[in-house]
Design a protein around this motif. Structure first.
Motif, PDB file in Angstrom:
ATOM      1  N   PRO A   1       4.509 -10.979  -3.271  1.00  0.00           N
ATOM      2  CA  PRO A   1       3.199 -10.395  -3.561  1.00  0.00           C
ATOM      3  C   PRO A   1       3.077  -9.103  -3.443  1.00  0.00           C
ATOM      4  O   PRO A   1       3.528  -8.437  -2.296  1.00  0.00           O
ATOM      5  CB  PRO A   1       2.263 -11.380  -2.688  1.00  0.00           C
ATOM      6  N   ALA A   2       2.388  -8.278  -4.266  1.00  0.00           N
ATOM      7  CA  ALA A   2       2.557  -6.835  -4.209  1.00  0.00           C
ATOM      8  C   ALA A   2       1.500  -6.429  -3.083  1.00  0.00           C
ATOM      9  O   ALA A   2       1.455  -5.266  -2.766  1.00  0.00           O
ATOM     10  CB  ALA A   2       1.681  -6.244  -5.561  1.00  0.00           C
ATOM     11  N   GLY A   3       0.520  -7.336  -2.578  1.00  0.00           N
ATOM     12  CA  GLY A   3      -0.209  -7.051  -1.576  1.00  0.00           C
ATOM     13  C   GLY A   3       0.122  -6.601  -0.403  1.00  0.00           C
ATOM     14  O   GLY A   3      -0.372  -5.952   0.477  1.00  0.00           O
ATOM     15  N   PHE A   4       1.556  -6.712   0.122  1.00  0.00           N
ATOM     16  CA  PHE A   4       2.116  -6.424   1.422  1.00  0.00           C
ATOM     17  C   PHE A   4       2.432  -5.062   1.259  1.00  0.00           C
ATOM     18  O   PHE A   4       2.678  -4.454   2.596  1.00  0.00           O
ATOM     19  CB  PHE A   4       3.532  -7.349   1.525  1.00  0.00           C
ATOM     20  N   PHE A   5       2.497  -4.265   0.320  1.00  0.00           N
ATOM     21  CA  PHE A   5       2.477  -2.784   0.382  1.00  0.00           C
ATOM     22  C   PHE A   5       1.400  -1.860   1.071  1.00  0.00           C
ATOM     23  O   PHE A   5       1.710  -1.054   1.622  1.00  0.00           O
ATOM     24  CB  PHE A   5       2.945  -2.352  -1.014  1.00  0.00           C
ATOM     25  N   GLY A   6       0.252  -2.556   0.697  1.00  0.00           N
ATOM     26  CA  GLY A   6      -0.877  -1.918   1.218  1.00  0.00           C
ATOM     27  C   GLY A   6      -1.802  -2.710   2.311  1.00  0.00           C
ATOM     28  O   GLY A   6      -2.730  -2.063   3.282  1.00  0.00           O
ATOM     29  N   GLY A   7      -1.693  -3.996   2.577  1.00  0.00           N
ATOM     30  CA  GLY A   7      -3.044  -4.692   3.344  1.00  0.00           C
ATOM     31  C   GLY A   7      -2.654  -4.445   4.705  1.00  0.00           C
ATOM     32  O   GLY A   7      -1.509  -4.234   5.277  1.00  0.00           O
ATOM     33  N   ARG A   8      -3.825  -4.414   5.470  1.00  0.00           N
ATOM     34  CA  ARG A   8      -3.525  -4.338   6.999  1.00  0.00           C
ATOM     35  C   ARG A   8      -2.912  -5.287   7.731  1.00  0.00           C
ATOM     36  O   ARG A   8      -2.115  -5.180   8.538  1.00  0.00           O
ATOM     37  CB  ARG A   8      -5.253  -4.288   7.345  1.00  0.00           C
ATOM     38  N   SER A   9      -3.118  -6.674   7.249  1.00  0.00           N
ATOM     39  CA  SER A   9      -2.485  -7.768   7.719  1.00  0.00           C
ATOM     40  C   SER A   9      -0.891  -7.719   7.704  1.00  0.00           C
ATOM     41  O   SER A   9      -0.083  -8.418   8.304  1.00  0.00           O
ATOM     42  CB  SER A   9      -2.816  -9.115   7.280  1.00  0.00           C
ATOM     43  N   PHE A  10      -0.342  -6.698   6.942  1.00  0.00           N
ATOM     44  CA  PHE A  10       1.158  -6.667   6.640  1.00  0.00           C
ATOM     45  C   PHE A  10       1.688  -5.518   7.286  1.00  0.00           C
ATOM     46  O   PHE A  10       2.748  -4.877   7.047  1.00  0.00           O
ATOM     47  CB  PHE A  10       1.489  -6.636   5.180  1.00  0.00           C
ATOM     48  N   ARG A  11       0.717  -4.720   8.320  1.00  0.00           N
ATOM     49  CA  ARG A  11       1.385  -3.730   8.958  1.00  0.00           C
ATOM     50  C   ARG A  11       2.680  -3.706   9.690  1.00  0.00           C
ATOM     51  O   ARG A  11       3.683  -3.144   9.653  1.00  0.00           O
ATOM     52  CB  ARG A  11       0.291  -3.064   9.951  1.00  0.00           C
TER      53      ARG A  11
END
Length: 308
Positions: free
Chosen positions: A1-11
């Motif tokens: 999912p593209a969310g891992f590029f910017g989300g806090r939980s994926f740091r």
């Protein structure tokens, strides 16, 4: 999912990938329907090479409606391992990406910080009311649906549960009442919307009339930082955030439906003085914000040349 590029939980994931591998290519699957059966998912195909050469730029492709892949160019990795990986999601984002090169202004520099609305409607027992009545500890309740796409806050009942536009905090929730002007912002939005960031100012006249207000948890409030000067009013801040240039910048940062506090704080903003001057001279918000971004970029380039 593209969310891992910017989300806090994926740091932590981003940091691990930066230690172990080089992100050589990203292909954004632009149409959300059709890639997977019965699922709407913003998807990115990420190609990694197992070595940690951070000098290798990332090549970005994006599909169009005809399922053809279009090259958007190559982009450097961020200097900070846990920082969001800022990449264009469409050809319209290519200009916006430059705002991330050496950002000079962020939300905290403007003198504001995000706070999520304190009421979770289905979990908290605070009484919600259709009218204020004569109770003293009753305040307006700001729903996300009150924030219009035209940037106006309309304090009026809606259908269903959103007809309750007051909340009684006499037994609980008083700490979540806000008593300063702010910018109310919808915490969820679709990439199909004309604006990912949709907000409206909560003006001083509204605060003075009601003594305060509370938001439900689908609203994020940008409130003044205590002890720091606010460089723009809440009215001007709302105009900036509702502009097309900010919308394109945010799309380079976010890959989910959530407009998170983490991303709002990380998003580059235009030079506030330039924006205020342009608006005072009669410029439209989009034009004023575009000038502010150009001014911030030029100032950064000048500083970099002096440092070199």
């Amino acid at each position: 999912p593209a969310g891992f590029f910017g989300g806090r939980s994926f740091r932590a994931l981003r940091a691990m990938l930066r230690r172990e591998a080089t992100v050589t290519q990203v292909d954004f699957i632009e149409p959300r329907t059709g890639a997977f059966l019965n699922v709407e998912q913003e998807t990115a195909l990420t190609l990694l090479r197992k070595d940690a050469n951070q000098n290798t730029p990332t090549t970005v492709f994006v599909t169009n409606d005809a399922r053809d892949f279009i090259s958007l160019g190559s982009f450097p990795a961020p200097a900070e391992p846990t920082a969001p990986w800022v990449l264009p999601r469409s050809e319209q984002d290519l200009k916006a990406v430059h705002a991330f090169a050496s950002p000079r202004w962020r939300l905290g520099d403007y003198g504001y910080e995000p706070k999520t609305g304190g009421l979770v409607p289905h979990r908290m027992p605070m009484p919600r009311l259709k009218s204020r009545g004569r109770k003293h500890a009753v305040y307006p309740l700001i729903w996300a649906t009150q924030i219009g796409k035209d940037g106006v806050h309309r304090f009026q009942p809606r259908r269903g549960s959103h007809a309750d536009i007051y909340v009684d905090v006499s037994t609980d929730g008083a700490k979540s009442v806000l008593k300063t002007p702010s910018v109310a912002l919808q915490r969820t939005s679709s990439k199909d919307q004309s604006r990912r960031v949709r907000c409206a100012p909560i003006r001083q006249v509204f605060v003075a009339k009601h003594g305060g207000y509370m938001g439900e948890n689908h609203v994020c409030f940008l409130v003044p930082l205590v002890g720091k000067q606010q460089l723009v009013s809440v009215e001007v801040l709302a105009k900036i955030l509702n502009s097309t240039p900010v919308d394109r910048v945010f799309r380079c940062l976010s890959g989910t439906a959530t407009v998170s506090a983490y991303e709002l704080k990380a998003m580059p903003l235009p030079d506030p003085l330039i924006v205020r001057r342009a608006l005072a001279a009669g410029a439209l918000p989009d034009e004023a914000v575009a000038k502010g971004y150009v001014a911030a970029e030029l100032a950064t380039q000048i500083e970099n040349k002096k440092a070199a």
